[in-house]
Write an enzyme that holds these catalytic residues in place. Structure first.
Site, mmCIF file in Angstrom:
data_model
loop_
_atom_site.group_PDB
_atom_site.id
_atom_site.type_symbol
_atom_site.label_atom_id
_atom_site.label_comp_id
_atom_site.label_asym_id
_atom_site.label_seq_id
_atom_site.Cartn_x
_atom_site.Cartn_y
_atom_site.Cartn_z
ATOM 1 N N GLY A 37 0.811 -1.212 0.000
ATOM 2 C CA GLY A 37 0.000 0.000 0.000
ATOM 3 C C GLY A 37 0.845 1.263 0.000
ATOM 4 O O GLY A 37 2.047 1.231 -0.228
ATOM 5 N N HIS A 43 4.421 1.557 -8.060
ATOM 6 C CA HIS A 43 3.336 0.569 -8.023
ATOM 7 C C HIS A 43 2.431 0.731 -9.255
ATOM 8 O O HIS A 43 2.009 -0.252 -9.860
ATOM 9 C CB HIS A 43 2.480 0.742 -6.764
ATOM 10 C CG HIS A 43 3.226 0.599 -5.470
ATOM 11 N ND1 HIS A 43 3.520 1.676 -4.655
ATOM 12 C CD2 HIS A 43 3.741 -0.478 -4.846
ATOM 13 C CE1 HIS A 43 4.168 1.258 -3.583
ATOM 14 N NE2 HIS A 43 4.324 -0.043 -3.666
ATOM 15 N N ARG A 197 8.591 4.689 1.540
ATOM 16 C CA ARG A 197 9.355 5.177 2.694
ATOM 17 C C ARG A 197 9.970 6.559 2.452
ATOM 18 O O ARG A 197 10.482 7.166 3.392
ATOM 19 C CB ARG A 197 10.462 4.179 3.060
ATOM 20 C CG ARG A 197 9.911 2.911 3.712
ATOM 21 C CD ARG A 197 11.032 2.036 4.243
ATOM 22 N NE ARG A 197 10.551 0.990 5.122
ATOM 23 C CZ ARG A 197 10.356 -0.290 4.756
ATOM 24 N NH1 ARG A 197 10.590 -0.676 3.507
ATOM 25 N NH2 ARG A 197 9.930 -1.173 5.628
HETATM 26 P P1 AMP Z 1 6.052 -2.507 -1.581
HETATM 27 O O1 AMP Z 1 4.702 -1.882 -1.475
HETATM 28 O O2 AMP Z 1 7.163 -1.610 -1.167
HETATM 29 O O3 AMP Z 1 6.109 -3.885 -0.959
HETATM 30 O O4 AMP Z 1 6.293 -2.744 -3.132
HETATM 31 C C1 AMP Z 1 5.382 -3.483 -3.905
HETATM 32 C C2 AMP Z 1 5.977 -3.714 -5.261
HETATM 33 O O5 AMP Z 1 6.268 -2.481 -5.893
HETATM 34 C C3 AMP Z 1 7.316 -4.490 -5.183
HETATM 35 O O6 AMP Z 1 7.354 -5.416 -6.262
HETATM 36 C C4 AMP Z 1 8.328 -3.399 -5.384
HETATM 37 O O7 AMP Z 1 9.549 -3.845 -5.942
HETATM 38 C C5 AMP Z 1 7.584 -2.489 -6.352
HETATM 39 N N1 AMP Z 1 8.173 -1.144 -6.326
HETATM 40 C C6 AMP Z 1 8.467 -0.411 -5.225
HETATM 41 N N2 AMP Z 1 9.070 0.741 -5.592
HETATM 42 C C7 AMP Z 1 9.161 0.708 -6.936
HETATM 43 C C8 AMP Z 1 9.693 1.598 -7.916
HETATM 44 N N3 AMP Z 1 10.245 2.754 -7.577
HETATM 45 N N4 AMP Z 1 9.609 1.252 -9.217
HETATM 46 C C9 AMP Z 1 9.048 0.065 -9.592
HETATM 47 N N5 AMP Z 1 8.532 -0.821 -8.723
HETATM 48 C C10 AMP Z 1 8.590 -0.505 -7.414
#
Ligand code: AMP
Length: 295
Positions: A37, A43, A197
């Site tokens: 989220g 995302h 973050r």
């Molecule tokens: P998270 O919500 O941080 O668990 O991320 C969910 C998904 O989004 C994971 O597959 C991450 O690698 C991807 N993600 C997070 N930041 C980025 C970004 N800057 N560019 C592309 N994908 C991302």
């Protein structure tokens, strides 16, 4: 432009399975994007990529306690479901799966799945049990969503390798049948990788944070100009990072990109992953690039 934000939300794993069954019986393939989220453009790029390939895209939102260490930011991790709904709608997602803790962990939060080797280095060394939590949660999410294809970001390169291994080694058909699709990292104009973050960064942190991308770019150029020695590539990154005194580097490495194994000298055709984890004030940042060494 007015956009339809009427995205249904399912919170029960059983209900999710029934919904997926009904979509599949109508001939749909299913793409999924697992997230915690507080969605941003990174995302959204995954949701858009999934929507190009599948008529149904499930975005899961679950802040998974088992992937946070005891001193990490689980409680203060940012959450904003109302905004997430509009990101999902605008990017072409179909439905949100926001499981309850009880659905994900009926016997209480614990992480029984351990992927040997790849889970234990780099991020895994800094955050023991992190990847056990990731693998356990992703396996459970795949059981509920039964996707044909799941989309992840290269931003978390090591996580994608853990998940690929999870899929290869799972005894569950519903997990083993998922195709893993990895999409490029989305960045701010100055190169900082988008991350939920980043909201923690003070204005001083935000000014300093692009040094991580600069270090990756300097190392990438060094490789493209023909440098093959691990120590030299890593030195280029460290020299750039050292221009910001207050940055605390956790790791800064050049490794083989599919195994993350160390190699002293790279050879033509090698895919080289350069990865950095560093702290700026109270915020931990990670980033990476993959460069193919071609003579
Ligand atoms: P998270 O919500 O941080 O668990 O991320 C969910 C998904 O989004 C994971 O597959 C991450 O690698 C991807 N993600 C997070 N930041 C980025 C970004 N800057 N560019 C592309 N994908 C991302």
């Amino acid at each position: 432009m007015s956009l339809d934000c009427d995205i249904p939300i399912i919170t029960s794993a059983t209900e999710m399975q029934h919904w997926v069954d009904s979509q599949r019986s109508q001939g749909s393939t299913i793409g999924c994007v697992p997230t915690m989220g507080y969605l941003h453009d990174g995302h959204a790029s995954l949701i858009k990529a999934a929507a190009k390939r599948h008529p149904v895209v499930i975005v899961s939102i679950f802040v998974n306690p088992t992937q946070f260490g005891p001193t990490e930011d689980f409680n203060r991790y940012p959450r904003d479901l109302a905004r997430d709904i509009s990101v999902v709608a605008n990017a072409g997602g179909t439905i949100i799966f926001a499981p309850t803790m009880e659905d994900m962990y009926p016997d209480g939060p614990h992480a029984p799945i351990h992927i040997n080797g790849i889970s234990d280095m780099l991020e895994g060394a800094m955050r023991p049990t992190h990847f056990d939590g990731v693998a356990t949660a992703v396996s459970r999410l795949f059981e509920a969503m039964a996707p044909d294809e799941a989309f992840f970001g290269q931003k978390d390169l090591q996580q994608t390798l853990v998940i690929r291994r999870l899929v290869e080694t799972s005894i569950l058909d519903v997990v083993r049948n998922v195709v893993i699709n990895v999409q490029p990292t989305q960045r701010e104009a100055d190169g900082l990788a988008k991350s939920s973050r980043n909201v923690y960064l003070t204005s001083q942190d935000r000014d300093d944070a692009p040094v991580i991308y600069q270090a990756l770019m300097n190392a990438s150029r060094t490789i493209m100009y023909g440098e093959t020695m691990r120590t030299v590539i890593e030195r280029v990154m460290r020299d750039t990072l050292s221009t910001i005194d207050r940055l605390v580097v956790e790791y800064c490495v050049a490794v083989e990109a599919t195994t993350l194994q160390q190699k002293e000298v790279f050879e033509p055709g090698d895919k080289i992953a350069i990865l950095i984890a560093a702290r700026l004030g109270a915020t931990r940042l990670i980033d990476n690039e993959v460069v193919t060494y071609e003579r």
